[in-house]
Structure formats: structure tokens, C-alpha cells
Design an enzyme around this catalytic site. Structure first.
Site, PDB file in Angstrom:
ATOM      1  N   THR A  19      -2.502  11.745   5.413  1.00 51.40           N
ATOM      2  CA  THR A  19      -1.132  11.745   4.886  1.00 51.40           C
ATOM      3  C   THR A  19      -1.186  11.477   3.388  1.00 51.40           C
ATOM      4  O   THR A  19      -2.035  10.718   2.923  1.00 51.40           O
ATOM      5  CB  THR A  19      -0.309  10.683   5.631  1.00 51.40           C
ATOM      6  OG1 THR A  19      -0.294  11.052   7.019  1.00 51.40           O
ATOM      7  CG2 THR A  19       1.127  10.609   5.129  1.00 51.40           C
TER       8      THR A  19
ATOM      9  N   ASP B  74      -3.380 -12.840   3.699  1.00 54.43           N
ATOM     10  CA  ASP B  74      -4.436 -12.048   4.329  1.00 54.43           C
ATOM     11  C   ASP B  74      -4.227 -12.141   5.837  1.00 54.43           C
ATOM     12  O   ASP B  74      -4.314 -13.235   6.413  1.00 54.43           O
ATOM     13  CB  ASP B  74      -5.792 -12.646   3.922  1.00 54.43           C
ATOM     14  CG  ASP B  74      -6.970 -11.900   4.532  1.00 54.43           C
ATOM     15  OD1 ASP B  74      -6.789 -11.205   5.551  1.00 54.43           O
ATOM     16  OD2 ASP B  74      -8.085 -12.024   3.985  1.00 54.43           O
TER      17      ASP B  74
ATOM     18  N   ASP C  43       1.044  -8.607   2.396  1.00 60.11           N
ATOM     19  CA  ASP C  43      -0.108  -7.899   1.837  1.00 60.11           C
ATOM     20  C   ASP C  43      -0.974  -8.896   1.084  1.00 60.11           C
ATOM     21  O   ASP C  43      -0.467  -9.887   0.561  1.00 60.11           O
ATOM     22  CB  ASP C  43       0.374  -6.793   0.867  1.00 60.11           C
ATOM     23  CG  ASP C  43      -0.623  -5.655   0.736  1.00 60.11           C
ATOM     24  OD1 ASP C  43      -1.726  -5.912   0.224  1.00 60.11           O
ATOM     25  OD2 ASP C  43      -0.304  -4.530   1.148  1.00 60.11           O
TER      26      ASP C  43
ATOM     27  N   GLY D 229       0.828  -1.206   0.000  1.00 58.88           N
ATOM     28  CA  GLY D 229       0.000   0.000   0.000  1.00 58.88           C
ATOM     29  C   GLY D 229       0.861   1.254   0.000  1.00 58.88           C
ATOM     30  O   GLY D 229       2.095   1.201  -0.116  1.00 58.88           O
TER      31      GLY D 229
ATOM     32  N   THR E  35      -6.284  -3.502  -1.533  1.00 57.56           N
ATOM     33  CA  THR E  35      -6.265  -2.104  -2.011  1.00 57.56           C
ATOM     34  C   THR E  35      -4.863  -1.686  -2.453  1.00 57.56           C
ATOM     35  O   THR E  35      -4.664  -0.562  -2.907  1.00 57.56           O
ATOM     36  CB  THR E  35      -6.771  -1.106  -0.935  1.00 57.56           C
ATOM     37  OG1 THR E  35      -5.890  -1.164   0.197  1.00 57.56           O
ATOM     38  CG2 THR E  35      -8.192  -1.412  -0.511  1.00 57.56           C
TER      39      THR E  35
ATOM     40  N   TYR F 294     -14.823   1.506   9.769  1.00 56.85           N
ATOM     41  CA  TYR F 294     -13.393   1.839   9.848  1.00 56.85           C
ATOM     42  C   TYR F 294     -13.068   2.400  11.234  1.00 56.85           C
ATOM     43  O   TYR F 294     -12.148   1.928  11.906  1.00 56.85           O
ATOM     44  CB  TYR F 294     -13.080   2.872   8.769  1.00 56.85           C
ATOM     45  CG  TYR F 294     -11.640   3.328   8.688  1.00 56.85           C
ATOM     46  CD1 TYR F 294     -10.639   2.463   8.243  1.00 56.85           C
ATOM     47  CD2 TYR F 294     -11.276   4.632   9.024  1.00 56.85           C
ATOM     48  CE1 TYR F 294      -9.317   2.896   8.130  1.00 56.85           C
ATOM     49  CE2 TYR F 294      -9.965   5.069   8.918  1.00 56.85           C
ATOM     50  CZ  TYR F 294      -8.983   4.199   8.468  1.00 56.85           C
ATOM     51  OH  TYR F 294      -7.685   4.633   8.363  1.00 56.85           O
TER      52      TYR F 294
HETATM   53  P1  NAD Z   1      -3.522   1.635   1.366  1.00 58.22           P
HETATM   54  O1  NAD Z   1      -4.891   1.190   0.997  1.00 58.22           O
HETATM   55  O2  NAD Z   1      -2.670   2.263   0.314  1.00 58.22           O
HETATM   56  O3  NAD Z   1      -2.697   0.453   1.998  1.00 58.22           O
HETATM   57  C1  NAD Z   1      -3.259  -0.550   2.796  1.00 58.22           C
HETATM   58  C2  NAD Z   1      -2.641  -1.876   2.405  1.00 58.22           C
HETATM   59  O4  NAD Z   1      -3.146  -2.910   3.277  1.00 58.22           O
HETATM   60  C3  NAD Z   1      -2.974  -2.305   0.970  1.00 58.22           C
HETATM   61  O5  NAD Z   1      -1.804  -2.668   0.273  1.00 58.22           O
HETATM   62  C4  NAD Z   1      -3.913  -3.507   1.154  1.00 58.22           C
HETATM   63  O6  NAD Z   1      -3.854  -4.425   0.089  1.00 58.22           O
HETATM   64  C5  NAD Z   1      -3.422  -4.071   2.483  1.00 58.22           C
HETATM   65  N1  NAD Z   1      -4.421  -4.888   3.186  1.00 58.22           N
HETATM   66  C6  NAD Z   1      -5.685  -4.537   3.511  1.00 58.22           C
HETATM   67  N2  NAD Z   1      -6.309  -5.557   4.137  1.00 58.22           N
HETATM   68  C7  NAD Z   1      -5.403  -6.572   4.230  1.00 58.22           C
HETATM   69  C8  NAD Z   1      -5.425  -7.881   4.785  1.00 58.22           C
HETATM   70  N3  NAD Z   1      -6.536  -8.376   5.374  1.00 58.22           N
HETATM   71  N4  NAD Z   1      -4.302  -8.637   4.728  1.00 58.22           N
HETATM   72  C9  NAD Z   1      -3.179  -8.157   4.137  1.00 58.22           C
HETATM   73  N5  NAD Z   1      -3.095  -6.932   3.585  1.00 58.22           N
HETATM   74  C10 NAD Z   1      -4.203  -6.148   3.632  1.00 58.22           C
HETATM   75  O7  NAD Z   1      -3.696   2.657   2.598  1.00 58.22           O
HETATM   76  P2  NAD Z   1      -2.625   3.589   3.343  1.00 58.22           P
HETATM   77  O8  NAD Z   1      -3.007   4.993   3.168  1.00 58.22           O
HETATM   78  O9  NAD Z   1      -1.255   3.155   2.999  1.00 58.22           O
HETATM   79  O10 NAD Z   1      -2.920   3.208   4.866  1.00 58.22           O
HETATM   80  C11 NAD Z   1      -2.114   2.283   5.573  1.00 58.22           C
HETATM   81  C12 NAD Z   1      -2.507   2.244   7.036  1.00 58.22           C
HETATM   82  O11 NAD Z   1      -2.411   3.554   7.622  1.00 58.22           O
HETATM   83  C13 NAD Z   1      -3.953   1.782   7.267  1.00 58.22           C
HETATM   84  O12 NAD Z   1      -3.994   0.974   8.432  1.00 58.22           O
HETATM   85  C14 NAD Z   1      -4.704   3.072   7.515  1.00 58.22           C
HETATM   86  O13 NAD Z   1      -5.822   2.875   8.320  1.00 58.22           O
HETATM   87  C15 NAD Z   1      -3.646   3.917   8.211  1.00 58.22           C
HETATM   88  N6  NAD Z   1      -3.910   5.355   8.033  1.00 58.22           N
HETATM   89  C16 NAD Z   1      -3.585   5.990   6.875  1.00 58.22           C
HETATM   90  C17 NAD Z   1      -3.885   7.343   6.751  1.00 58.22           C
HETATM   91  C18 NAD Z   1      -3.509   8.116   5.517  1.00 58.22           C
HETATM   92  O14 NAD Z   1      -3.790   9.316   5.463  1.00 58.22           O
HETATM   93  N7  NAD Z   1      -2.866   7.556   4.531  1.00 58.22           N
HETATM   94  C19 NAD Z   1      -4.515   8.038   7.788  1.00 58.22           C
HETATM   95  C20 NAD Z   1      -4.846   7.331   8.936  1.00 58.22           C
HETATM   96  C21 NAD Z   1      -4.529   5.991   9.067  1.00 58.22           C
END
Ligand code: NAD
Ligand code: UDP
Length: 329
Positions: free
Chosen positions: A177, A58, A33, A12, A37, A147
Site C-alpha cells: 500500500t 513502546d 507510537d 506511521g 520508524t 518480519y
Molecule cells: P510505518 O513504518 O510507516 O509505520 C509503523 C509505525 O509503527 C511507526 O510510526 C513506528 O514508529 C511504529 N512502531 C513500530 N514499533 C513500535 C513499537 N514497538 N511501539 C510503538 N510504535 C511502534 O509502516 P506502515 O506502512 O504504516 O505499516 C503499518 C502496519 O501495516 C505495520 O504493522 C505493517 O506491517 C502493516 N503493513 C503495511 C503494508 C504497507 O504496504 N504499507 C503492507 C503490509 C502490512
């Protein structure tokens, strides 16, 4: 012997940047991963790196890792409102069952676990800016509840494992972010506006645009997370950029940055969309001697350059992500 770190959500946006940072600091990184997503292209550059291994898995299913493990960063979870509205049960499961599995793994390996929590635990906040001691204002049964409540449960079970089993844990509350490797069509406001500008479409502001957000550049976020992991502090810490802006003013900034001749159009505000959000980072400043360094103008320019570099096909492909193969009946 290099220290070993497991990073979930490695394909991600944030996870892939964390993999880069830990590799550059001399760690052996195991990325995990299931691509629900994420995208293989975010970690393609690590393919030949002998210090990087990847496990497609997963995390809501039992996790097996051979040998020792020193650190775990649990970043797997859909993060864009559009994603978690489409896959609500997977979102609840990765925050609850997934976190439970990772806590069990941390206990078995005697590893330190950092979990990615979120400003969404504050819901539509009545305290502004948000401090870590604010308990939040979340609608448990609203569409975003899947969420928000998964993340709130994640914090609770993490503290329970810390208190009951003595597992070393850290909790980061991440505020919006952004940066390269966000998915252009994931629905979050920055890729949405930049994609619209690049395709010559009008920018869609939801509601009247008076709602606010505070955007943190990914490099600053990763630095804050890195410092928190190696601190002694077990309670939640806000990491974000306090520079707050309304979404309508932000749309105007993007119009200037991208030089688009398009205009802003207004659409309905999604249910329970928080009206204001700004992190109070007093704790992070004091505890970690951390504060964001990258100005919005600079971070947005880098991010826009990244989106500009995408192929014509990627820019125009609509989001037909097939979530069905991840959904068990
Ligand atoms: P993203 O969707 O780009 O990345 C999330 C990753 O998790 C993806 O690669 C997806 O395939 C993987 N994933 C989801 N469910 C899974 C599972 N059951 N098993 C294995 N892999 C799984 O999102 P991001 O922006 O990189 O966010 C990453 C983390 O940071 C998340 O936990 C999110 O809640 C947290 N977060 C992000 C933000 C932000 O602004 N980017 C803000 C608050 C919290
Ligand atoms: N937003 C918008 N137009 C879009 C996408 C999002 O006006 O095309 C708004 C959204 O309603 C919210 C803000 O931008 O008020 C930030 O949305 P995002 O999905 O990026 O993150 P979150 O709501 O989780 O902070």
C-alpha cells in the site's frame, strides 16, 4: 459518548491515515507510537483536535489506558524491508510481545482488536494470485523471516485469544500500500523511485525487475480495513489491489510520470525477495462489498505531488535514522 479507538503505529504511514479516518467518522482516537520508524509530522495536523490524544509508548512494554476502550487497531511494526533488516529484534518483539500486550488489553477492556497482518505471510508464494487459504512459503531463518514470522505468530496468537478467551478479533492481510506520508527514504520501491527521480538519480531496479507487485492506494486500503473491523468475520482477509505489474515496467511508468531523464540501473535482488505478488480479493468483495477504486496512475500522481512538496532538506537528507535509542542492551 463517542466510541474510543486505540491506534498503534499512529505516527506511521497507515496509522496516521487511520487516525484521520476514525476522527472523521466521529470516534475519539488515542494514537500510540514510539517513533522508531514513524514521524511526529504525520500527526502534527491533529495536535489541536480535542478528540485526539497521543501516548508515546513502546507497545512491547505493558500498556495502560485509563477508562473504557471500544476498538484497538494494532499497526505498530516496521514495514519496510530496509527497516526490519536494521531492527530485526524490535520487529520480532512488536509482532509477538506487542500483539500479546494488545490482546491482553482488548480482553481487559472488552474491546475489539484488529491486527495488521501482511501479504508477507505468504512469503515467496507458490500459489498465484494469493488466496487466504494458502499457507505460504516462508524461509523462517532468512533475513525477511523476522518480519514474516512475527506476523505469522501475530495471526496465531490472535486466533488463540479469540478461541480461548473469546476476544473479538479481526485480521487484515495488507498487500503493498502506498500514498502520502510514506517516508521518502524508507527503502520501499515507490518512495525509492520517486526520490531518485526528484534528485535526478538513476532508478535502482533490484534483480532483473521481473518480480511483480500489486499496489493499493492508501484511501482504498483504509476503507477496506474500516469495513473489516465492523464486519463479523474473524479469519484473515486480503486487502489490496489486484492490478499487478513487474518492477521493471513500474520503473518505466515512474520515469514517464516524473518526466525524469534518468535511466534504470540494475542492482542485486535482496535475499528471499518474493517473485510474484497479487491478492485474490474475492473474499473481501463478497464479505465487505469492497474493492479498490483508485487507479494506479491517479494514486501515483497524488503520491508524487506529495513527495514534490517536501523541502529540499528532506529530499536530500540521507537516512541516518538513529535506531540505537530504541535498542536495549
Ligand atoms: P510505518 O513504518 O510507516 O509505520 C509503523 C509505525 O509503527 C511507526 O510510526 C513506528 O514508529 C511504529 N512502531 C513500530 N514499533 C513500535 C513499537 N514497538 N511501539 C510503538 N510504535 C511502534 O509502516 P506502515 O506502512 O504504516 O505499516 C503499518 C502496519 O501495516 C505495520 O504493522 C505493517 O506491517 C502493516 N503493513 C503495511 C503494508 C504497507 O504496504 N504499507 C503492507 C503490509 C502490512
Ligand atoms: N525494489 C527495487 N528497487 C528499489 C526498492 C525496491 O527494485 O529501490 C523492489 C524490491 O526488490 C521488491 C519490490 O521492489 O521486489 C517491492 O519492494 P518493497 O520494498 O516496496 O516491498 P516488498 O518487497 O515488501 O513488497
Amino acid at each position: 459518548m463517542k466510541k474510543k479507538v486505540l491506534i498503534t503505529g499512529a505516527a506511521g504511514f497507515l496509522g496516521s491515515h487511520l487516525c484521520d479516518r476514525f476522527l472523521s467518522e466521529g470516534f475519539h482516537v488515542i494514537g500510540m507510537d514510539n517513533f522508531i520508524t514513524g514521524d511526529t509530522k504525520n500527526i502534527k495536523h491533529l495536535e489541536d483536535n480535542l478528540d485526539f490524544e497521543f501516548i508515546k509508548h513502546d507497545v512491547t512494554e505493558h500498556i495502560t489506558i485509563e477508562g473504557s476502550l471500544d476498538y484497538i487497531l494494532h499497526f505498530a511494526s516496521p514495514a519496510s524491508p530496509i527497516d526490519y533488516l536494521k531492527i530485526p529484534i524490535q520487529t520480532l518483539k512488536v509482532g509477538s510481545l506487542g500483539t500479546h500486550n494488545l490482546l491482553g488489553l482488548a480482553k481487559a477492556k472488552n474491546a475489539r482488536l484488529l491486527i495488521a497482518s501482511t501479504s508477507e505471510v505468504y512469503g515467496d508464494p507458490l500459489v498465484h494470485p494469493q488466496t487466504e487459504d494458502y499457507f505460504g512459503n516462508v524461509n523462517t531463518i532468512g533475513p525477511r523471516g523476522v518480519y514474516d514470522e512475527a506476523k505469522r505468530f501475530q495471526e496465531s496468537i490472535t486466533m488463540a485469544y479469540h478461541r480461548f478467551h473469546g476476544v473479538e478479533t479481526r485480521i487484515v492481510r495488507i498487500f503493498n500500500t502506498y500514498g502520502p506520508r510514506m517516508r521518502l527514504n524508507d527503502g520501499r520501491v515507490i518512495p525509492a523511485f520517486m526520490g531518485q527521480a526528484l534528485r535526478g538519480e538513476d532508478l535502482t531496479v533490484f534483480g532483473d525487475g521481473s518480480q511483480t507487485r500489486s499496489f493499493c492506494y492508501v484511501e482504498d486500503q483504509v476503507e477496506g480495513i474500516f469495513k473489516l473491523l465492523f464486519s463479523d468475520y474473524v479469519y484473515p482477509v486480503n486487502i489490496g489491489n489486484p492490478n499487478e505489474i513487474s518492477i521493471s515496467d513500474f520503473a518505466e511508468e515512474i520515469i514517464k510520470l516524473t518526466n525524469t531523464t534518468q535511466k534504470v540501473i540494475y542492482k542485486d535482488l535482496p535475499v528471499n525477495d518474493p517473485m510474484q505478488r497479487q491478492p485474490d480479493i474475492t473474499l473481501a468483495r463478497k464479505l465487505l462489498q469492497w474493492e479498490p477504486k483508485v487507479e494506479r496512475a491517479e494514486g501515483m500522481k497524488i503520491t508524487f505531488d506529495y513527495f514534490k512538496g517536501l523541502s529540499h532538506e528532506e529530499l536530500y537528507k540521507s537516512e541516518h535514522r538513529d535506531f540505537s535509542k530504541h535498542i536495549k542492551t
